[in-house]
Design a protein around this motif. Structure first.
Motif, PDB file in Angstrom:
ATOM      1  N   ARG A   1       0.822  -1.211   0.000  1.00  0.00           N
ATOM      2  CA  ARG A   1       0.000   0.000   0.000  1.00  0.00           C
ATOM      3  C   ARG A   1       0.854   1.258   0.000  1.00  0.00           C
ATOM      4  O   ARG A   1       0.490   2.260  -0.615  1.00  0.00           O
ATOM      5  N   ALA A   2       1.977   1.202   0.698  1.00  0.00           N
ATOM      6  CA  ALA A   2       2.864   2.370   0.769  1.00  0.00           C
ATOM      7  C   ALA A   2       3.803   2.452  -0.429  1.00  0.00           C
ATOM      8  O   ALA A   2       4.494   3.459  -0.605  1.00  0.00           O
ATOM      9  N   GLU A   3       3.841   1.382  -1.232  1.00  0.00           N
ATOM     10  CA  GLU A   3       4.717   1.308  -2.405  1.00  0.00           C
ATOM     11  C   GLU A   3       6.186   1.448  -2.003  1.00  0.00           C
ATOM     12  O   GLU A   3       6.944   2.219  -2.580  1.00  0.00           O
ATOM     13  N   VAL A   4       6.545   0.684  -0.975  1.00  0.00           N
ATOM     14  CA  VAL A   4       7.942   0.610  -0.544  1.00  0.00           C
ATOM     15  C   VAL A   4       8.314  -0.862  -0.442  1.00  0.00           C
ATOM     16  O   VAL A   4       7.455  -1.747  -0.484  1.00  0.00           O
TER      17      VAL A   4
ATOM     18  N   THR B   1      11.518  -2.474  13.378  1.00  0.00           N
ATOM     19  CA  THR B   1      12.542  -3.028  14.265  1.00  0.00           C
ATOM     20  C   THR B   1      13.556  -1.968  14.682  1.00  0.00           C
ATOM     21  O   THR B   1      14.581  -2.292  15.275  1.00  0.00           O
ATOM     22  N   THR B   2      13.286  -0.710  14.367  1.00  0.00           N
ATOM     23  CA  THR B   2      14.128   0.452  14.704  1.00  0.00           C
ATOM     24  C   THR B   2      15.529   0.357  14.113  1.00  0.00           C
ATOM     25  O   THR B   2      16.464   0.979  14.602  1.00  0.00           O
ATOM     26  N   CYS B   3      15.680  -0.427  13.036  1.00  0.00           N
ATOM     27  CA  CYS B   3      16.988  -0.502  12.377  1.00  0.00           C
ATOM     28  C   CYS B   3      17.255   0.743  11.537  1.00  0.00           C
ATOM     29  O   CYS B   3      18.409   1.096  11.293  1.00  0.00           O
ATOM     30  N   ASN B   4      16.191   1.390  11.088  1.00  0.00           N
ATOM     31  CA  ASN B   4      16.341   2.605  10.291  1.00  0.00           C
ATOM     32  C   ASN B   4      16.286   3.800  11.232  1.00  0.00           C
ATOM     33  O   ASN B   4      15.212   4.219  11.665  1.00  0.00           O
ATOM     34  N   ARG B   5      17.459   4.357  11.562  1.00  0.00           N
ATOM     35  CA  ARG B   5      17.523   5.487  12.492  1.00  0.00           C
ATOM     36  C   ARG B   5      17.454   6.833  11.784  1.00  0.00           C
ATOM     37  O   ARG B   5      17.375   7.862  12.444  1.00  0.00           O
ATOM     38  N   ARG B   6      17.521   6.837  10.466  1.00  0.00           N
ATOM     39  CA  ARG B   6      17.446   8.086   9.703  1.00  0.00           C
ATOM     40  C   ARG B   6      16.560   7.885   8.469  1.00  0.00           C
ATOM     41  O   ARG B   6      17.052   7.879   7.346  1.00  0.00           O
ATOM     42  N   PRO B   7      15.258   7.685   8.667  1.00  0.00           N
ATOM     43  CA  PRO B   7      14.384   7.456   7.508  1.00  0.00           C
ATOM     44  C   PRO B   7      14.311   8.681   6.612  1.00  0.00           C
ATOM     45  O   PRO B   7      14.285   9.819   7.082  1.00  0.00           O
TER      46      PRO B   7
ATOM     47  N   LEU C   1       8.871   8.405   5.069  1.00  0.00           N
ATOM     48  CA  LEU C   1       7.850   8.882   6.010  1.00  0.00           C
ATOM     49  C   LEU C   1       6.558   9.237   5.273  1.00  0.00           C
ATOM     50  O   LEU C   1       5.462   8.929   5.749  1.00  0.00           O
ATOM     51  N   ASP C   2       6.680   9.859   4.118  1.00  0.00           N
ATOM     52  CA  ASP C   2       5.495  10.193   3.326  1.00  0.00           C
ATOM     53  C   ASP C   2       4.784   8.926   2.862  1.00  0.00           C
ATOM     54  O   ASP C   2       3.545   8.864   2.814  1.00  0.00           O
ATOM     55  N   ALA C   3       5.566   7.904   2.500  1.00  0.00           N
ATOM     56  CA  ALA C   3       4.973   6.641   2.068  1.00  0.00           C
ATOM     57  C   ALA C   3       4.213   5.973   3.208  1.00  0.00           C
ATOM     58  O   ALA C   3       3.141   5.382   2.998  1.00  0.00           O
TER      59      ALA C   3
ATOM     60  N   ARG D   1      -2.812  11.277   7.753  1.00  0.00           N
ATOM     61  CA  ARG D   1      -2.799  12.509   6.964  1.00  0.00           C
ATOM     62  C   ARG D   1      -1.357  12.946   6.728  1.00  0.00           C
ATOM     63  O   ARG D   1      -0.467  12.626   7.524  1.00  0.00           O
ATOM     64  N   PRO D   2      -1.106  13.669   5.628  1.00  0.00           N
ATOM     65  CA  PRO D   2       0.270  14.051   5.280  1.00  0.00           C
ATOM     66  C   PRO D   2       1.005  14.727   6.428  1.00  0.00           C
ATOM     67  O   PRO D   2       0.449  15.582   7.127  1.00  0.00           O
ATOM     68  N   GLY D   3       2.245  14.318   6.625  1.00  0.00           N
ATOM     69  CA  GLY D   3       3.079  14.899   7.662  1.00  0.00           C
ATOM     70  C   GLY D   3       2.994  14.187   9.002  1.00  0.00           C
ATOM     71  O   GLY D   3       3.726  14.525   9.937  1.00  0.00           O
ATOM     72  N   SER D   4       2.129  13.180   9.112  1.00  0.00           N
ATOM     73  CA  SER D   4       1.935  12.500  10.394  1.00  0.00           C
ATOM     74  C   SER D   4       3.186  11.750  10.843  1.00  0.00           C
ATOM     75  O   SER D   4       3.584  11.822  12.007  1.00  0.00           O
ATOM     76  N   ALA D   5       3.796  11.000   9.921  1.00  0.00           N
ATOM     77  CA  ALA D   5       4.990  10.228  10.302  1.00  0.00           C
ATOM     78  C   ALA D   5       6.111  11.160  10.760  1.00  0.00           C
ATOM     79  O   ALA D   5       6.847  10.842  11.706  1.00  0.00           O
ATOM     80  N   GLN D   6       6.239  12.303  10.115  1.00  0.00           N
ATOM     81  CA  GLN D   6       7.258  13.268  10.546  1.00  0.00           C
ATOM     82  C   GLN D   6       6.952  13.803  11.942  1.00  0.00           C
ATOM     83  O   GLN D   6       7.867  13.991  12.758  1.00  0.00           O
ATOM     84  N   ARG D   7       5.682  14.034  12.227  1.00  0.00           N
ATOM     85  CA  ARG D   7       5.310  14.521  13.556  1.00  0.00           C
ATOM     86  C   ARG D   7       5.618  13.474  14.629  1.00  0.00           C
ATOM     87  O   ARG D   7       6.088  13.797  15.724  1.00  0.00           O
ATOM     88  N   VAL D   8       5.351  12.209  14.306  1.00  0.00           N
ATOM     89  CA  VAL D   8       5.667  11.132  15.247  1.00  0.00           C
ATOM     90  C   VAL D   8       7.169  11.094  15.501  1.00  0.00           C
ATOM     91  O   VAL D   8       7.617  10.952  16.641  1.00  0.00           O
ATOM     92  N   TRP D   9       7.954  11.233  14.434  1.00  0.00           N
ATOM     93  CA  TRP D   9       9.410  11.209  14.570  1.00  0.00           C
ATOM     94  C   TRP D   9       9.897  12.333  15.479  1.00  0.00           C
ATOM     95  O   TRP D   9      10.831  12.159  16.256  1.00  0.00           O
ATOM     96  N   ARG D  10       9.231  13.487  15.380  1.00  0.00           N
ATOM     97  CA  ARG D  10       9.660  14.647  16.180  1.00  0.00           C
ATOM     98  C   ARG D  10       9.072  14.641  17.589  1.00  0.00           C
ATOM     99  O   ARG D  10       9.378  15.518  18.382  1.00  0.00           O
ATOM    100  N   GLY D  11       8.209  13.657  17.894  1.00  0.00           N
ATOM    101  CA  GLY D  11       7.668  13.559  19.241  1.00  0.00           C
ATOM    102  C   GLY D  11       6.181  13.801  19.345  1.00  0.00           C
ATOM    103  O   GLY D  11       5.631  13.741  20.447  1.00  0.00           O
TER     104      GLY D  11
END
Length: 212
Positions: free
Chosen positions: A97-100, A110-116, A121-123, A131-141
């Motif tokens: 679904r995310a096309e990755v 598994t937290t192996c990707n420390r710098r996505p 994140l958009d995928a 909604r757009p930007g959600s994964a980035q918000r989670v990453w920032r706290g």
């Protein structure tokens, strides 16, 4: 930090050197920090004795940065797993679904990707119905902005999806449960038809007896 390059031009580097004749207040054999005691052009500044505090400060800053990245990775992994389970998706289904790549989803969870990457994140936003930007918000706290869903995920499926299994084992268990659920539904439908037939016959018999 300075070191002498092959052409004699200083470069910045924290390392011990002798004061020599650059600092009259010190004996020539005194050990000082080259990076702290000279400018980037090699001009003598205020001498700083070796060992200097800079390396320790830089190590502490690097450790703090690593801990921050680890916390962000753990936070994102938990949010992704929880949302994926809430949607009833396997890792493979989320990847599609995310096309990755599947390994991208596994690395996130598994937290192996420390710098996505931003694209990753958009995928995830697309695949998880965030909604757009959600994964980035989670990453920032922060927290994700979830789009509403209209379906219920069977509890036994959600249990497996939250377990943190490897993708192939997860898919195998989910497929097994889906097959069992289909068999159970077919058996229930057959039992319902049988009971319905018996009930209808009893009803007809009761009507016939009342007429007689």
């Amino acid at each position: 930090m300075i070191t002498a390059s092959t052409g004699g031009t200083p470069q910045h580097l924290h390392q011990p050197v002798h004061a020599n004749n650059d600092f009259p207040q010190l004996v020539p054999s005194a050990r000082i920090c080259q990076g702290c005691s000279y400018s980037t052009d090699g001009v003598p500044l205020t001498p700083v004795a070796w060992p200097c505090p800079k390396p320790a400060e830089e190590q502490a800053a690097a450790k703090t940065d690593a801990l921050r990245q680890n916390s962000a990775a753990v936070r994102l992994a938990r949010a992704v797993v929880a949302r994926r389970a809430g949607l009833g998706l396997t890792q493979k289904q989320l990847a599609d679904r995310a096309e990755v790549a599947l390994r991208t989803v596994s690395a996130i969870e598994t937290t192996c990707n420390r710098r996505p990457h931003r694209s990753t994140l958009d995928a995830l936003d697309r695949g998880l119905r965030w909604r757009p930007g959600s994964a980035q918000r989670v990453w920032r706290g922060g927290g994700p902005d979830e789009r509403p869903t209209a379906w219920e995920v069977p509890p036994e499926r959600a249990l497996i999806l939250r377990a943190g299994l490897p993708a192939d084992a997860e898919a195998a268990l989910v497929d097994h449960l889906d097959a069992r659920r289909q068999d159970a539904e077919a058996a229930l439908e057959q039992e319902a038809r049988l009971l319905l037939g018996q009930t209808l016959r009893l009803v007809h018999l009761g009507v016939a007896e009342s007429v007689d």
